[in-house]
Scaffold this motif. Structure first.
Motif, PDB file in Angstrom:
ATOM      1  N   ALA A   3     -37.688 -14.307 -21.747  1.00  0.00           N
ATOM      2  CA  ALA A   3     -37.406 -13.263 -20.754  1.00  0.00           C
ATOM      3  C   ALA A   3     -36.180 -13.652 -19.928  1.00  0.00           C
ATOM      4  CB  ALA A   3     -38.611 -13.071 -19.852  1.00  0.00           C
ATOM      5  N   CYS A   4     -35.462 -12.642 -19.447  1.00  0.00           N
ATOM      6  CA  CYS A   4     -34.268 -12.872 -18.619  1.00  0.00           C
ATOM      7  C   CYS A   4     -34.648 -12.901 -17.137  1.00  0.00           C
ATOM      8  CB  CYS A   4     -33.219 -11.803 -18.890  1.00  0.00           C
ATOM      9  SG  CYS A   4     -33.778 -10.130 -18.515  1.00  0.00           S
ATOM     10  N   TYR A   5     -35.936 -13.087 -16.840  1.00  0.00           N
ATOM     11  CA  TYR A   5     -36.418 -13.112 -15.461  1.00  0.00           C
ATOM     12  C   TYR A   5     -37.567 -14.097 -15.329  1.00  0.00           C
ATOM     13  CZ  TYR A   5     -39.909 -10.134 -17.635  1.00  0.00           C
ATOM     14  OH  TYR A   5     -40.879  -9.651 -18.478  1.00  0.00           O
ATOM     15  N   ARG A   6     -37.882 -14.420 -14.086  1.00  0.00           N
ATOM     16  CA  ARG A   6     -39.036 -15.269 -13.775  1.00  0.00           C
ATOM     17  C   ARG A   6     -39.808 -14.596 -12.653  1.00  0.00           C
ATOM     18  NH1 ARG A   6     -37.161 -20.258 -11.465  1.00  0.00           N
ATOM     19  NH2 ARG A   6     -37.526 -19.214  -9.519  1.00  0.00           N
ATOM     20  N   LEU A   7     -41.079 -14.340 -12.896  1.00  0.00           N
ATOM     21  CA  LEU A   7     -41.918 -13.725 -11.871  1.00  0.00           C
ATOM     22  C   LEU A   7     -42.207 -14.713 -10.753  1.00  0.00           C
ATOM     23  CD1 LEU A   7     -44.464 -11.786 -14.094  1.00  0.00           C
ATOM     24  CD2 LEU A   7     -42.701 -10.818 -12.646  1.00  0.00           C
ATOM     25  N   GLY A   8     -42.288 -14.206  -9.534  1.00  0.00           N
ATOM     26  CA  GLY A   8     -42.617 -15.008  -8.368  1.00  0.00           C
ATOM     27  C   GLY A   8     -43.612 -14.257  -7.507  1.00  0.00           C
ATOM     28  N   PRO A   9     -44.065 -14.884  -6.432  1.00  0.00           N
ATOM     29  CA  PRO A   9     -45.070 -14.243  -5.584  1.00  0.00           C
ATOM     30  C   PRO A   9     -44.554 -13.009  -4.846  1.00  0.00           C
ATOM     31  CG  PRO A   9     -44.352 -16.319  -4.631  1.00  0.00           C
ATOM     32  CD  PRO A   9     -43.727 -16.220  -5.982  1.00  0.00           C
ATOM     33  N   GLU A  10     -43.246 -12.893  -4.635  1.00  0.00           N
ATOM     34  CA  GLU A  10     -42.692 -11.778  -3.862  1.00  0.00           C
ATOM     35  C   GLU A  10     -41.834 -10.836  -4.694  1.00  0.00           C
ATOM     36  OE1 GLU A  10     -41.871 -12.299  -0.018  1.00  0.00           O
ATOM     37  OE2 GLU A  10     -43.470 -13.744   0.181  1.00  0.00           O
ATOM     38  N   GLY A  11     -41.810 -11.015  -6.008  1.00  0.00           N
ATOM     39  CA  GLY A  11     -40.978 -10.185  -6.871  1.00  0.00           C
ATOM     40  C   GLY A  11     -40.590 -10.963  -8.107  1.00  0.00           C
ATOM     41  N   LEU A  12     -39.282 -10.990  -8.394  1.00  0.00           N
ATOM     42  CA  LEU A  12     -38.820 -11.777  -9.531  1.00  0.00           C
ATOM     43  C   LEU A  12     -37.391 -12.234  -9.332  1.00  0.00           C
ATOM     44  CD1 LEU A  12     -36.810  -9.844 -11.410  1.00  0.00           C
ATOM     45  CD2 LEU A  12     -38.959  -8.962 -12.222  1.00  0.00           C
ATOM     46  N   SER A  13     -37.013 -13.243 -10.135  1.00  0.00           N
ATOM     47  CA  SER A  13     -35.637 -13.723 -10.200  1.00  0.00           C
ATOM     48  C   SER A  13     -35.074 -13.268 -11.531  1.00  0.00           C
ATOM     49  CB  SER A  13     -35.584 -15.244 -10.112  1.00  0.00           C
ATOM     50  OG  SER A  13     -36.026 -15.689  -8.858  1.00  0.00           O
ATOM     51  N   LEU A  14     -33.906 -12.656 -11.487  1.00  0.00           N
ATOM     52  CA  LEU A  14     -33.274 -12.088 -12.672  1.00  0.00           C
ATOM     53  C   LEU A  14     -32.010 -12.891 -12.979  1.00  0.00           C
ATOM     54  CD1 LEU A  14     -33.003  -9.782 -14.756  1.00  0.00           C
ATOM     55  CD2 LEU A  14     -31.896  -8.432 -12.963  1.00  0.00           C
ATOM     56  N   TYR A  15     -31.861 -13.300 -14.249  1.00  0.00           N
ATOM     57  CA  TYR A  15     -30.713 -14.092 -14.674  1.00  0.00           C
ATOM     58  C   TYR A  15     -29.713 -13.187 -15.375  1.00  0.00           C
ATOM     59  CZ  TYR A  15     -34.304 -17.492 -13.784  1.00  0.00           C
ATOM     60  OH  TYR A  15     -35.312 -18.208 -13.189  1.00  0.00           O
ATOM     61  N   LEU A  16     -28.449 -13.262 -14.943  1.00  0.00           N
ATOM     62  CA  LEU A  16     -27.408 -12.350 -15.412  1.00  0.00           C
ATOM     63  C   LEU A  16     -26.219 -13.083 -15.998  1.00  0.00           C
ATOM     64  CD1 LEU A  16     -27.111 -10.094 -12.225  1.00  0.00           C
ATOM     65  CD2 LEU A  16     -28.550  -9.678 -14.220  1.00  0.00           C
ATOM     66  N   ARG A  17     -25.517 -12.398 -16.880  1.00  0.00           N
ATOM     67  CA  ARG A  17     -24.170 -12.785 -17.314  1.00  0.00           C
ATOM     68  C   ARG A  17     -23.296 -11.584 -17.011  1.00  0.00           C
ATOM     69  NH1 ARG A  17     -19.778 -12.997 -19.634  1.00  0.00           N
ATOM     70  NH2 ARG A  17     -18.802 -14.547 -20.882  1.00  0.00           N
ATOM     71  N   VAL A  18     -22.380 -11.740 -16.071  1.00  0.00           N
ATOM     72  CA  VAL A  18     -21.591 -10.629 -15.552  1.00  0.00           C
ATOM     73  C   VAL A  18     -20.163 -10.686 -16.097  1.00  0.00           C
ATOM     74  CG1 VAL A  18     -20.657  -9.582 -13.451  1.00  0.00           C
ATOM     75  CG2 VAL A  18     -22.976 -10.528 -13.460  1.00  0.00           C
ATOM     76  N   THR A  19     -19.667  -9.523 -16.513  1.00  0.00           N
ATOM     77  CA  THR A  19     -18.272  -9.378 -16.911  1.00  0.00           C
ATOM     78  C   THR A  19     -17.607  -8.449 -15.891  1.00  0.00           C
ATOM     79  OG1 THR A  19     -18.849  -9.617 -19.230  1.00  0.00           O
ATOM     80  CG2 THR A  19     -16.688  -8.663 -18.739  1.00  0.00           C
ATOM     81  N   PRO A  20     -16.788  -9.006 -14.982  1.00  0.00           N
ATOM     82  CA  PRO A  20     -16.083  -8.156 -14.021  1.00  0.00           C
ATOM     83  C   PRO A  20     -14.822  -7.561 -14.651  1.00  0.00           C
ATOM     84  CG  PRO A  20     -15.595 -10.446 -13.583  1.00  0.00           C
ATOM     85  CD  PRO A  20     -16.562 -10.417 -14.740  1.00  0.00           C
TER      86      PRO A  20
END
Length: 104
Positions: A3-20
């Protein structure tokens, strides 16, 4: 598939690769990196100057995930293409929305 995210107690953390400075704003899907980590690929038209690209990324993700922009925060990668965004809210519901993005 990782998964590109990790669940946490208050929501989730999302991991990105950004192309500006891209030709269009788009969430392209999940990509598996060479090291085995999964990231969500995002393209934005904004230039990486003065936080403009970071702001555009957060706005695009808020719209794509149907969450308020105020529930999102860039937690790492201010000047990097690899970023982590925390999203406050119902983690499992957010994860379900993210799972809708296919592998790029």
């Amino acid at each position: 598939m990782p998964a590109c995210y990790r669940l946490g107690p208050e929501g989730l953390s999302l991991y990105l690769r950004v192309t500006p400075n891209a030709g269009r704003d788009a969430v392209e899907g999940v990509e598996i990196r060479d090291d085995g980590r999964a990231v969500l690929r995002v393209r934005v038209r904004a230039v990486p100057d003065g936080g403009k690209a970071n702001a555009a990324v957060l706005a695009l993700l808020a719209k794509a995930l149907s969450v308020p922009r105020s529930s999102m925060a860039l937690t790492s990668g201010q000047t990097s293409r690899l970023k982590t965004v925390s999203i406050a809210g119902d983690g499992p519901a957010l994860a379900h929305r993210l799972d809708a993005f296919s592998i790029a």
